[in-house]
Write an enzyme that holds these catalytic residues in place. Structure first.
Site, PDB file in Angstrom:
ATOM      1  N   GLU A 143       0.567  12.878   5.481  1.00 28.92           N
ATOM      2  CA  GLU A 143       0.306  12.249   4.233  1.00 28.92           C
ATOM      3  C   GLU A 143      -1.261  12.029   4.073  1.00 28.92           C
ATOM      4  OE1 GLU A 143       1.199   7.625   4.153  1.00 28.92           O
ATOM      5  OE2 GLU A 143       3.003   9.049   4.446  1.00 28.92           O
ATOM      6  N   HIS A 152       4.039   6.600  -0.917  1.00 28.11           N
ATOM      7  CA  HIS A 152       3.961   5.574   0.090  1.00 28.11           C
ATOM      8  C   HIS A 152       3.922   4.086  -0.914  1.00 28.11           C
ATOM      9  CE1 HIS A 152       3.096   4.633   4.336  1.00 28.11           C
ATOM     10  NE2 HIS A 152       3.479   3.495   3.751  1.00 28.11           N
ATOM     11  N   ARG A 209       7.964   5.668   8.373  1.00 34.77           N
ATOM     12  CA  ARG A 209       6.615   6.636   8.850  1.00 34.77           C
ATOM     13  C   ARG A 209       7.236   8.031   8.846  1.00 34.77           C
ATOM     14  NH1 ARG A 209       4.471   2.885   7.987  1.00 34.77           N
ATOM     15  NH2 ARG A 209       2.805   1.508   9.104  1.00 34.77           N
ATOM     16  N   ASP A 258       9.130   8.214   0.766  1.00 34.94           N
ATOM     17  CA  ASP A 258       8.038   7.643   0.565  1.00 34.94           C
ATOM     18  C   ASP A 258       6.883   7.721   1.286  1.00 34.94           C
ATOM     19  OD1 ASP A 258       6.832   5.607  -1.270  1.00 34.94           O
ATOM     20  OD2 ASP A 258       6.986   4.189   0.148  1.00 34.94           O
TER      21      ASP A 258
END
Length: 278
Positions: A210, A242, A181, A205
């Protein structure tokens, strides 16, 4: 629902007014849902607790290897007929120390993979864990690890788990990977650690802000997030959008588990471990 959809009090009240009785999260994390409001409104919330831990763990390894051996840069060079090796120097993973923060299914899967590379694996988790690794307190993990990977949920205790204080405890030139996260890492502290060279490699990632960025094609727009623009300007930073979960097997498991939950709810059955509210 997916990872960047927000179910706050306002949204949940609107869903309740529309007669919605179940919210099915197509992910494991649930920090984006106001569970207290859901309970008060009588809305059940369920999730996919574990869809494919190997998918995320393997993506984490891909980021480690890419940052280390700079395969992304080598790929671009060769396409331009540039076979120079300057700037592509890496290091052996063999006998390096890997610190894994959070030892759930993904963390354990990563530990197994890294042991296969011949790494020493340290684990920090609030609950005692058994496996082919050494469980330690967080300060020891930060101080001894050459590579640190985050695999814990986002909550009040883990928000900005990695900030200025934690970077100060790490080795110079450490590699940090976050496939969990975004808000586990203080982005401003991360940029400062990159500038001071305390942080030698960064693989993300996920990103703290985001939502509105990831899962969208923004090639024809202007980047308005100055912090993100600064972050990706570093040559030793690798960001993916992600996609750690994005394998055929994981998508199949997400779909199957979600549909099973919907069918069980329709039959009036308990959702078991998938339920976040009842």
């Amino acid at each position: 629902m997916f990872v960047n959809d927000v179910l706050d009090q306002t949204v949940l009240e609107q869903l309740s007014d529309a007669g919605v009785k179940l919210v099915a999260l197509r992910c494991a994390g649930f920090n984006n849902v106001d569970l207290d409001t859901a309970r008060q409104l009588g809305i059940q919330v369920c999730r996919v607790p574990a869809y494919s831990p190997q998918a995320v763990a393997e993506h984490c390894v891909a980021m480690i290897l890419t940052l280390n051996r700079k395969t992304h840069k080598a790929y671009n060079r060769v396409r331009e007929d540039n076979f120079d090796l300057n700037g592509l120097l890496g290091f052996n993973l063999f006998r390096k120390t890997v610190g894994i923060i959070g030892c759930g299914q993904i963390g354990r899967s990563l530990a197994t993979i890294m042991k296969g590379f011949g790494c020493e694996v340290l684990v920090h988790d609030p609950y005692p864990q058994q496996g082919d690794f050494t469980q330690v307190e967080l300060p020891q993990l930060l101080a001894q690890s050459d590579i640190i990977s985050l695999h814990c949920p986002l909550n009040k205790a883990t928000y900005h788990l990695i900030s200025d204080e934690q970077f100060a405890q790490m080795k110079d030139g450490v590699m940090l990977i976050n496939t969990s996260r975004g808000a586990l890492v203080d982005t401003h502290a991360c940029i400062a650690a990159l500038k001071s060279r305390k942080l030698g490699y960064l693989g993300l990632d996920v990103y703290e802000q985001e939502s509105g960025l990831f899962f969208h094609d923004l090639r024809d727009t202007i980047q308005l997030d100055d912090v993100f623009a600064r972050l990706i300007s570093f040559p030793n930073v690798l960001v993916t959008g992600h996609q750690g979960f994005f394998t055929q097997e994981a998508l199949q498991e997400i779909a199957t588990t979600t549909l099973d939950s919907l069918e069980a709810f329709g039959r009036g059955e308990s959702l078991g471990k998938k339920a976040l509210t009842s």
